[in-house]
Design a protein around this motif. Structure first.
Motif, PDB file in Angstrom:
ATOM      1  N   GLN A  40       0.802  -1.208   0.000  1.00 26.43           N
ATOM      2  CA  GLN A  40       0.000   0.000   0.000  1.00 26.43           C
ATOM      3  C   GLN A  40       0.838   1.262   0.000  1.00 26.43           C
ATOM      4  OE1 GLN A  40      -2.028  -1.409   3.345  1.00 26.43           O
ATOM      5  NE2 GLN A  40      -3.975  -1.479   2.303  1.00 26.43           N
ATOM      6  N   ALA A  41       2.092   1.108   0.371  1.00 28.39           N
ATOM      7  CA  ALA A  41       2.948   2.285   0.411  1.00 28.39           C
ATOM      8  C   ALA A  41       3.012   2.945  -0.959  1.00 28.39           C
ATOM      9  CB  ALA A  41       4.350   1.891   0.846  1.00 28.39           C
ATOM     10  N   ASP A  42       2.897   2.109  -1.979  1.00 27.69           N
ATOM     11  CA  ASP A  42       2.933   2.621  -3.332  1.00 27.69           C
ATOM     12  C   ASP A  42       1.921   3.708  -3.580  1.00 27.69           C
ATOM     13  OD1 ASP A  42       4.871   1.202  -4.371  1.00 27.69           O
ATOM     14  OD2 ASP A  42       3.602  -0.460  -4.994  1.00 27.69           O
ATOM     15  N   PHE A  43       0.801   3.544  -2.925  1.00 27.60           N
ATOM     16  CA  PHE A  43      -0.317   4.375  -3.276  1.00 27.60           C
ATOM     17  C   PHE A  43      -0.615   5.359  -2.174  1.00 27.60           C
ATOM     18  CE2 PHE A  43      -4.441   3.976  -5.791  1.00 27.60           C
ATOM     19  CZ  PHE A  43      -3.867   4.700  -6.793  1.00 27.60           C
ATOM     20  N   ASN A  44       0.354   5.480  -1.298  1.00 27.58           N
ATOM     21  CA  ASN A  44       0.075   6.287  -0.126  1.00 27.58           C
ATOM     22  C   ASN A  44       0.342   7.746  -0.407  1.00 27.58           C
ATOM     23  OD1 ASN A  44       0.477   7.524   2.585  1.00 27.58           O
ATOM     24  ND2 ASN A  44      -0.075   5.449   3.130  1.00 27.58           N
ATOM     25  N   PRO A  45      -0.587   8.592  -0.019  1.00 26.75           N
ATOM     26  CA  PRO A  45      -0.427  10.021  -0.303  1.00 26.75           C
ATOM     27  C   PRO A  45       0.779  10.598   0.412  1.00 26.75           C
ATOM     28  CG  PRO A  45      -2.238   9.660   1.213  1.00 26.75           C
ATOM     29  CD  PRO A  45      -1.819   8.315   0.726  1.00 26.75           C
ATOM     30  N   LYS A  46       1.178   9.993   1.494  1.00 29.13           N
ATOM     31  CA  LYS A  46       2.287  10.547   2.256  1.00 29.13           C
ATOM     32  C   LYS A  46       3.630  10.059   1.729  1.00 29.13           C
ATOM     33  CE  LYS A  46      -1.052  12.027   4.836  1.00 29.13           C
ATOM     34  NZ  LYS A  46      -1.681  13.285   4.426  1.00 29.13           N
ATOM     35  N   MET A  47       3.583   9.287   0.644  1.00 23.57           N
ATOM     36  CA  MET A  47       4.816   8.717   0.100  1.00 23.57           C
ATOM     37  C   MET A  47       5.320   9.640  -0.999  1.00 23.57           C
ATOM     38  SD  MET A  47       6.414   5.710   0.480  1.00 23.57           S
ATOM     39  CE  MET A  47       7.474   4.578  -0.376  1.00 23.57           C
ATOM     40  N   MET A  51      11.155   9.667  -1.171  1.00 19.39           N
ATOM     41  CA  MET A  51      11.150   8.524  -0.266  1.00 19.39           C
ATOM     42  C   MET A  51      11.190   7.231  -1.069  1.00 19.39           C
ATOM     43  SD  MET A  51       8.592   9.291   2.843  1.00 19.39           S
ATOM     44  CE  MET A  51       7.369  10.373   2.211  1.00 19.39           C
TER      45      MET A  51
END
Lengths: 332, 548, 291
Positions: A40-47, A51
């Motif tokens: 899910q990190a792929d699609f995370n707005p905070k990513m 990073m």
């Protein structure tokens, strides 16, 4: 040529095969689209892109492919399979190590079950070729082969776990009170949990082995020495089980070695259905998460097991049949 | 577990993101979580929870999957949390002051709180967590909100102060349980290789007991928990990858709590056996599912085309067929019971005739009689992408496909494995339309998804939505603290989105947990059911598992 | 003497009829033949046989048990299971044939080259076979399909490309023994090229074991597709395949038995049919068989 030379030659012959395996797996994996990123990190707005770049560098994915492969092989030579890409960043070997025993246990048990059932079936079918017994067992083992494993597993779970309620549905052992059990209670508890998985992983293999035994036995029964033994007036039982069977089973050794990858491959299905934490599930989740190091590690382990199996089969063969050592083997 | 959205698919993680840094796990502040006048709660027993996927990492800021956050939520606490009515309340913070028009927050921490290894909790732990999360070497997905911070310090052991570059409305809620870490165990160490990832030490209601990979995770009640010892002695999460097996295990008595699929809820759990042994709950989940269009694509540039498709899709049919009625129609990017939800936006009831005439007005007509509309020699045919392993989305796509075909649009479905989907299609904008979902936070801020500055590569406004008015309102919403004013701002945003239909908003599904009937003290609230988990209990004579 | 050679002295027509008769004398082979025949018939005439459009959705009638209107009930989107099963036969047949066709083609070519040329060519190809045999095939398939698109074509190609090793070994063994035979030597002396010898002289005589292994392989390919469907990477909806129907059915086993029982039986019977037929062919072609 001595036995030792033969062994050495065989061992050396495995090396290029082994590296061929790693090379193919490595490049097949990396040619595929998608990159290992914790899902899910792929699609995370905070990513942020920075990073992401940092993660790539941490994983070594920013280097050219051949550099990555060289690095991996270098690690392998030090028996280091690297670290997983998943967020836990554990050592690949640690991940495999904790899963391998269960998978091997179930596969060995199911292999034993297959052999115990398939060999007598095959022998009898061969002895009584084209009899009713032959035909019925043929249909039965093929039925077992033809049924999709996950479907059979669910039907059995429903019947034994829910309707009759005599076997546990899933898992490896009881959840509560397990630690207080005595050794034999624990064994019994495991046995109850493993009945269905072992059965399900075995039934698919029955057909292959029993048919193989049958045709191998038919072959042997036609040989001169069997005719001779019969002519000497030896009882049929002795002829079949002492003289014929031993020779008929020899080719089975090879098949056993070659069936290792298939068995471990089949594990993904029943491990997922029965919620068993084995190598099959590890590999499947590694495929899904593009966890290259874990995937590579698993393929290497399976390859090593298979190559070892083949080697043992070869040695067994050579020990029995000296012609092979001298390189007369022309077919398979 | 309030986030236990049913996942009928395989072991894929939910295709949602956590919009807010604050994980929704929230524990009841008041020890009087049960209704007054009932019998006295008893300690003891254990609860066995089923999960499709295993956890990945029990340091919250390093994990991105729902299972890890569920477990970590029981072990760690934040400075603030949401209560059962979704109000922000103190957790490790006793109180806080907001100064400089929202730019500065001063937290006053509770005293006497201890880490599970006995070391006292202080503001240094918060500062350490903050420094770790903004450290470029930490591979976390949650740094974004904290990068808005100008400086932070810990003037004394029970005070933590943070100053923002500009007023930032979601600031307070970001100080949840992902940012508090035990400094004494992590200082000077590489967090990615820390043993805490698999043996966490927190300060929450439960203590880590064991984790057998892909098999189960066990937690024990923390007798020294600052908010009172939980009643249930043990929490066990079993990992069962196959949904059919999980349901059978529930029936066989091996599970106490799982999320049901709509079919299981409606058709399989109304038997006398289930009525006697289990209780079912349903409430709207914090997520919605949508059909999103690539607005750069010539088909979808014209908003009348998007509106037409919205008219052609019978959302009620999807809710009936896919969710079996267990969900509601989505009209915008929020769920209907949120305080910032605008119920009066433009709606798109099923009206295929209107859809056809709208399309005709844009020049889409079936001139060659093949049943598919065309314009300038181009057939109206496109591919919708969705992720593998989610049977609800899969069925939704099939229904939409069927309905669009009836108005002369050919829609192909392509299911993709998650990482390939994101990296090669979403990130590179190689898609025509998608069916996906977003998880909703408790704060209305949706800047990252809709602001025109977020349309760059790998950013979340991947459909390429650009609207100057929405941009202005999104920024304004972030800088405004007054609840009523914020509500007005976000109401306006919803109106514009409803008119523009950059997505066809489809549905908000329900979360459908089922829990064994021996557990008492469960009171559904806007936050779901798990907010007061530590106050759940089992009467002595009904306890199933006696722990040694 | 080689069986096919013996037969070639008879007329073409009578040879076929006699062979067929002999094949059908075994009841198991006959039933296998019937099953395969029925499958082909169903696959060809699916549109005429199916009572409904297999894609027609009706959310007011989902998961209905078998009735006069829907003989095999309806699925989770209210579609007619019988119609889907009939159309699914096409996919199963296609997957089986194409995958096995690829495996047989690749295996035959590589096996023939290895067997015919021998020496280092043989060594190289057999080393490659050894390597491929060390992979758990299902993982290779999983990896490739998960990475590519699980379209029906990709699935067939990947199943085919991971299943040719057995055929290659088989063909190689046949070639090793056949290339030293008199008729090959005769052809060589008469100036035939390598290609002519391989395709005109040796291959026709190696066709029997290839046919047997291909027949047995079809069943395996159908099972592999269903396993992939279970993992979510099989033939993708709305195209009905027995594998994905069975997978949809498994989650509703208790309330909608018809969803999994019928596709399950269809797979079972079809795979069984192919195996019985394959075994029958094996016996039929066995040169050492008792007369």
């Amino acid at each position: 040529m001595g036995f030792l030379t033969f062994l050495l030659k065989r061992l050396l012959g495995l090396v290029p095969t082994f590296f061929g395996i790693t090379l193919i797996s490595f490049f097949v994996m990396h040619l595929a689209p998608g990159e290992p990123m914790s899902l899910q990190a792929d699609f995370n707005p905070k990513m942020t892109p920075e990073m992401r770049q940092r993660l790539r560098a941490q994983y070594g994915l920013d280097k050219p492919l051949y550099v990555q492969y060289a690095k991996w092989v270098k690690g392998l030579l030090h028996l280091d399979l690297g670290r997983s890409f998943s967020p836990d960043r554990r050592k690949v070997w640690d991940k495999i190590k904790e899963r391998l025993p269960v998978t091997i246990l179930i596969n060995v048990l199911s292999m034993v079950l297959i052999l115990v059932v398939a060999i007598p079936l095959g022998v009898r079918a061969a002895v009584k070729q084209n009899s009713l017994f032959d035909q019925v067992t043929t249909v039965l083992v093929f039925l077992a082969y033809a049924a999709p494993a996950f479907w059979v597993a669910l039907l059995l779970m429903l019947f034994f776990g829910i309707e009759l309620n005599i076997l546990p549905v899933s898992g490896l052992h009881s959840l509560m009170g397990y630690e207080q059990m005595s050794f034999w209670q624990k064994v019994l508890d495991w046995a109850r949990h493993l009945v269905l998985p072992v059965f399900v992983s075995a039934i698919g293999g029955l057909a292959g082995f029993s048919r193989y035994t049958r045709s191998s036995m038919l072959e042997v029964l036609r040989q001169d020495y069997v005719t001779t033994a019969r002519a000497k007036g030896l009882p049929e039982r002795v002829v079949i089980y002492r003289h014929a069977l031993r020779n008929a089973l020899l080719p089975l050794i090879t098949i056993l070695g070659l069936s290792i990858p298939g068995l471990i491959g089949g594990s993904v299905i029943f491990e997922s259905i029965f919620a068993i934490p084995g190598v099959g599930q590890l590999m499947w989740s590694a495929v899904m998460a593009r966890d290259y190091p874990v995937l590579m590690g698993n393929l290497v382990i399976v390859a090593v097991l298979t190559l070892l199996g083949n080697l043992l089969a070869d040695i067994g063969y050579a020990a029995v049949d000296p012609r092979i050592r001298t390189g007369l083997q022309t077919e398979e | 577990m309030s986030e236990r959205v049913f996942r009928s698919g395989r072991r894929f993680l939910q295709l949602f993101i956590l919009l807010s840094g604050l994980v929704v796990w929230s524990l009841c502040q008041c020890p009087n979580g049960w209704a007054a006048g009932q019998e006295k709660p008893a300690y003891g027993d254990a609860i066995v929870v089923g999960s499709i996927g295993d956890a990945s990492n029990l340091i919250p800021m390093l994990a991105t999957d729902a299972t890890s956050h569920e477990i970590a939520g029981l072990i760690y606490n934040g400075l603030v949390k949401y209560d059962k009515d979704l109000n922000l309340v103190g957790d490790l913070a006793e109180s806080w002051e907001i100064k400089q028009g929202g730019k500065e927050i001063i937290f006053h921490l509770k005293r006497g709180v201890k880490w599970q290894d006995g070391v006292p909790f202080t503001s240094k732990d918060v500062l350490f967590g903050f420094k770790t999360i903004i450290d470029p070497k930490t591979p976390t997905a949650y740094a974004g909100d904290f990068l808005e911070v100008e400086r932070a310090d810990a003037p004394d052991p029970y005070t933590f102060r943070v100053v923002y570059k500009e007023p930032f409305a979601p600031a307070l809620s970001s100080w949840g349980d992902i940012v508090v870490l035990p400094e004494h165990l992590l200082k000077g160490k590489d967090i990615t290789k820390s043993p805490l990832a698999r043996h966490p030490v927190g300060l929450g209601p439960y203590k880590f007991r064991l984790w057998k990979t892909q098999e189960r995770i066990e937690l024990d009640a923390n007798p020294d928990y600052f908010d009172g010892r939980p009643y249930l002695d043990r929490y066990i999460m079993r990992i069962i990858p196959d949904p059919a097996t999980m349901f059978m295990e529930l029936k066989a008595g091996g599970l106490d709590w799982m999320g049901l699929s709509p079919i299981q809820y409606k058709r399989q759990t109304d038997t006398p056996f289930f009525k006697k042994n289990f209780k079912k709950y349903k409430y709207l989940s914090f997520s919605y599912t949508y059909l999103g269009y690539n607005l750069r694509h010539p088909f979808f540039k014209d908003k009348r085309v998007r509106q037409a498709i919205s008219y052609a899709i019978d959302k009620k049919e999807i809710i009936r067929g896919v969710l079996l009625g267990l969900g509601v129609v989505a009209t915008g990017p929020y769920k209907p019971d949120a305080w910032f939800y605008n119920p009066n936006v433009k709606r798109y009831p099923y009206d295929p005739e209107k859809a056809k005439s709208l399309l005709a007005s844009c020049g889409w007509k079936d001139t060659d009689g093949d049943g598919i509309l065309d314009k300038d020699g181009r057939r109206f045919s496109f591919t919708v992408l969705t992720n593998q392993g989610n049977s609800l989305r899969d069925k939704t796509a099939q229904i939409i496909q069927y309905r669009l075909k009836q108005i002369g649009i050919e829609m192909k479905i392509r299911q993709l494995e998650w990482t390939a989907f994101i990296n090669d299609f979403i990130d590179k904008r190689r898609f025509e339309a998608v069916i996906l979902g977003w998880t909703l936070g408790q704060d209305p801020d949706i800047y990252d998804i809709w602001h025109s500055s977020k349309t760059g590569p790998k950013q979340l406004n991947f459909i390429g939505y650009k609207n100057k008015e929405v941009d202005r309102l999104l920024v304004l919403g972030r800088r405004t603290f007054d609840k009523e004013k914020r509500k007005e701002i976000y109401f306006k945003i919803q109106e514009i989105l409803a008119e523009d239909q950059p997505y066809t908003f489809l549905y908000v599904p329900m979360a459908l947990p089922i829990i064994h009937a021996r557990f008492h003290g469960i009171h559904p609230a806007p936050a779901g059911i798990s907010y007061n988990f530590i106050r759940w209990w089992v009467p002595k004579n009904e306890q199933k598992y006696i722990l040694p | 003497m080689d069986r096919s050679l013996a037969l070639s002295q008879e007329g073409q027509g009578s040879r076929w009829i006699r062979g067929l008769k002999e094949l059908c004398s075994n009841p198991l082979t006959l039933s296998g033949l019937i099953v395969v025949g029925l499958l082909v018939f169903t696959a060809i005439f699916a549109p005429a046989l199916a009572p409904y459009d297999p894609q027609k959705i009706d959310t007011f009638h989902i998961l209905e048990p078998p009735s006069a209107a829907h003989w095999l009930g309806t699925d989770g989107l209210g579609r007619d299971c019988l119609s889907r099963l009939l159309f699914g036969a096409r996919i199963s047949l296609l997957v089986g044939f194409v995958a096995v066709g690829i495996a047989t083609g690749v295996g035959t070519v590589l096996g023939a080259i290895a067997g015919y040329y021998g020496r280092w060519v043989d060594g190289l190809i057999m080393r490659f076979v050894d390597i491929m045999l060390c992979f758990p095939t299902i993982f290779l398939i999983m990896a490739v399909i998960a990475f590519l698109e699980p379209s029906i074509w990709n699935i067939m190609i990947v199943i085919g490309l991971t299943g040719w090793m057995g055929v290659a070994r088989l063909v190689r063994a046949e070639f090793l023994s056949l290339k030293k035979r008199d008729f090959v030597l005769a052809a060589r002396i008469s100036g035939a090229s390598d290609m002519e010898i391989v395709f005109k002289e040796i291959l026709p005589n190696a066709i029997a074991p290839i046919l047997v292994s291909a027949t047995l392989g079809v069943g395996g390919a159908i099972l592999t597709e269903s396993a992939l469907s279970f993992l979510g990477i099989g033939v993708q909806p709305p195209t009905p395949s027995w594998g994905n129907m069975l997978t949809e059915g498994k989650d509703n086993l208790e309330i909608a038995w018809w969803l999994s029982v019928f596709p399950g039986l269809a797979i079972l019977i079809t795979v069984l049919g192919y195996n019985l037929l394959g075994e029958g062919l094996r016996d039929f072609f066995d040169p050492r068989k008792k007369r």
